[in-house]
Design a protein around this motif. Structure first.
Motif, short mmCIF file in Angstrom:
data_model
loop_
_atom_site.label_atom_id
_atom_site.label_comp_id
_atom_site.label_asym_id
_atom_site.label_seq_id
_atom_site.Cartn_x
_atom_site.Cartn_y
_atom_site.Cartn_z
N LEU A 135 0.71 -1.41 0.16
CA LEU A 135 0.01 0.13 0.00
C LEU A 135 0.82 1.14 0.17
O LEU A 135 1.97 1.08 -0.03
CB LEU A 135 -0.91 -0.09 1.32
CG LEU A 135 -2.06 -0.84 1.11
CD1 LEU A 135 -2.74 -0.79 2.58
CD2 LEU A 135 -3.14 -0.50 0.28
N ILE A 136 0.13 2.35 -0.08
CA ILE A 136 0.86 3.61 0.22
C ILE A 136 -0.10 4.14 1.52
O ILE A 136 -1.10 3.94 1.50
CB ILE A 136 0.97 4.69 -1.01
CG1 ILE A 136 -0.31 5.23 -1.55
CG2 ILE A 136 1.80 3.76 -2.32
CD1 ILE A 136 -0.22 6.25 -2.61
N ARG A 231 -6.83 2.75 -5.13
CA ARG A 231 -6.58 1.69 -6.21
C ARG A 231 -5.95 0.55 -5.58
O ARG A 231 -6.41 -0.65 -5.97
CB ARG A 231 -5.69 2.15 -7.47
CG ARG A 231 -6.60 3.07 -8.48
CD ARG A 231 -6.04 3.40 -9.71
NE ARG A 231 -4.94 4.30 -9.54
CZ ARG A 231 -4.73 5.66 -9.47
NH1 ARG A 231 -6.03 6.12 -9.72
NH2 ARG A 231 -3.60 6.36 -9.34
N LEU A 232 -4.78 0.78 -4.88
CA LEU A 232 -4.30 -0.27 -4.25
C LEU A 232 -4.87 -0.98 -3.17
O LEU A 232 -4.64 -2.45 -3.17
CB LEU A 232 -2.82 0.21 -3.32
CG LEU A 232 -1.71 0.82 -4.41
CD1 LEU A 232 -0.53 1.48 -3.71
CD2 LEU A 232 -1.12 -0.27 -5.34
N GLY A 241 0.01 -8.61 1.33
CA GLY A 241 0.96 -7.87 2.41
C GLY A 241 0.24 -7.86 3.66
O GLY A 241 0.93 -8.00 4.92
N ILE A 242 -1.11 -7.95 3.70
CA ILE A 242 -1.81 -7.95 5.15
C ILE A 242 -1.75 -9.33 5.69
O ILE A 242 -1.40 -9.66 6.86
CB ILE A 242 -2.90 -7.26 5.12
CG1 ILE A 242 -3.11 -5.79 4.84
CG2 ILE A 242 -3.95 -7.67 6.10
CD1 ILE A 242 -4.29 -5.01 4.82
N THR A 243 -2.08 -10.21 4.86
CA THR A 243 -1.96 -11.63 5.35
C THR A 243 -0.47 -11.95 6.05
O THR A 243 -0.43 -12.37 6.90
CB THR A 243 -2.32 -12.58 4.06
OG1 THR A 243 -3.32 -12.26 3.55
CG2 THR A 243 -2.32 -14.02 4.66
N ALA A 244 0.55 -11.53 5.25
CA ALA A 244 1.91 -11.68 5.63
C ALA A 244 2.11 -11.17 7.05
O ALA A 244 2.66 -11.78 7.97
CB ALA A 244 2.77 -11.43 4.78
N PHE A 245 1.42 -9.85 7.29
CA PHE A 245 1.61 -9.16 8.53
C PHE A 245 1.04 -10.00 9.44
O PHE A 245 1.79 -10.18 10.71
CB PHE A 245 0.96 -7.63 8.46
CG PHE A 245 0.92 -7.26 9.68
CD1 PHE A 245 2.18 -6.41 10.33
CD2 PHE A 245 -0.34 -7.04 10.44
CE1 PHE A 245 2.23 -5.93 11.65
CE2 PHE A 245 -0.30 -6.16 11.67
CZ PHE A 245 0.78 -5.78 12.25
#
Ligand code: CAA
Length: 256
Positions: A135-136, A231-232, A241-245
């Motif tokens: 994300l940004i 958009r992201l 990214g969130i699953t990995a976090f």
């Protein structure tokens, strides 16, 4: 259950404390709403001259609540009431001071960067780590970092997700004041006392004048950055990214 936002007012000062220490004060929507409403009330209250924001526990805030972003789509991001809350928070007329200890990341960093004065404990940790989530930032973090730090340093935080200490943030001109660990609120309160005694109309006019020079020209960039964030939200990389976090592992991104 204790309140997510603890507030107290007296002697011209309104102090709001983010209070979700179990999640490093992550800014979920309920907390953001409470904060923006509290700021609006303080802004309209003639007995208040200065607003102070800090965190309870060891940290300022570790960002937006990642659990809320996990399932959010681009369309939901475009419609998100959080945008209204951020706009309210960032349009307060009275001076806002942030006192930062510990983590000041993501939306937490955006909140601190939106304050007019920011006192950072030397060992606080500032950053926009959203890139690690695919994300940004969603509330102008990269615009303000680039504006204050210049391209080279802003890229380190934006692309590499680097975190910098409060001492470095002060040396780089990202924050206005530094303090020893544990002393950020005390230092911020002494600044607030000065502002409480200053001429209110001139204080408001001074704030508005500086923001005209620094913030007004960011408007196009702020809108552009927000759209890119939205958009992201619908990308596979964000899900990864969130699953990995959550799984406490390194993400594997594919660019989709
Ligand atoms: N959202 C939700 N929960 C969070 C959180 C966040 N931003 N940051 C931390 N937490 C939670 C953790 O999930 C954890 O909960 P559990 O105990 O239930 O597992 C708890 O707070 C403590 O966190 P850690 O165990 O991870 O603590 P740590 O000391 O090992 O690491 C940290 C601290 C480096 C700050 C790490 O928690 C971290 O990287 N947090 C996420 C930072 C981040 O990516 N922020 C950006 C969010 S997106 C954003 O802000 C963009 C936007 O505006 C929309």
């Amino acid at each position: 259950m204790s309140s997510m936002l603890i507030t107290e007012a007296g002697e011209g000062l309104f102090h709001a404390r983010l209070n979700r220490p179990e999640a490093h004060n992550a800014l979920n929507t309920a907390l953001l709403q409470a904060l923006s409403e509290a700021f609006a009330r303080a802004d309209d209250d003639p007995s208040i001259r200065v607003i102070l924001i800090s965190g309870t526990g060891e940290h300022f805030a570790a960002g937006a609540d990642i659990n809320e972003i996990a399932d959010k789509t681009e369309a939901e991001g475009a419609d998100d009431v959080r945008k209204t809350y951020w706009r309210q928070l960032q349009s307060v007329r009275k001076p806002v001071i942030a006192a930062v200890e510990g983590y000041c990341l993501g939306g937490g960093c955006e909140l601190a960067l939106s304050a007019d004065l920011c006192v950072a404990a030397d060992d606080a940790s500032f950053g926009q780590p959203e890139i690690r989530l695919g994300l940004i930032p969603g509330a102008g973090g990269l615009q303000r970092l680039a504006d204050r730090l210049g391209k080279a340093r802003a890229m380190r935080l934006a692309l590499l997700g680097e975190r910098i200490s409060g001492a470095t943030a002060y040396d780089w001109g990202l924050v206005s004041h530094r303090a020893d660990r544990g002393e950020a609120v005390t230092t911020a309160r002494s600044l607030a006392e000065k502002l409480v005694k200053a001429a209110p109309l001139a204080v408001e006019a001074s704030k508005a004048a500086v923001l005209k020079a620094t913030e007004d020209r960011l408007n196009d960039g702020l809108d552009w950055e927000r759209r890119a964030f939205e958009r992201l939200l619908s990308s596979q990389d964000k899900i990864e990214g969130i699953t990995a976090f959550r799984e406490k592992r390194r993400p594997t991104f594919t660019g989709q």
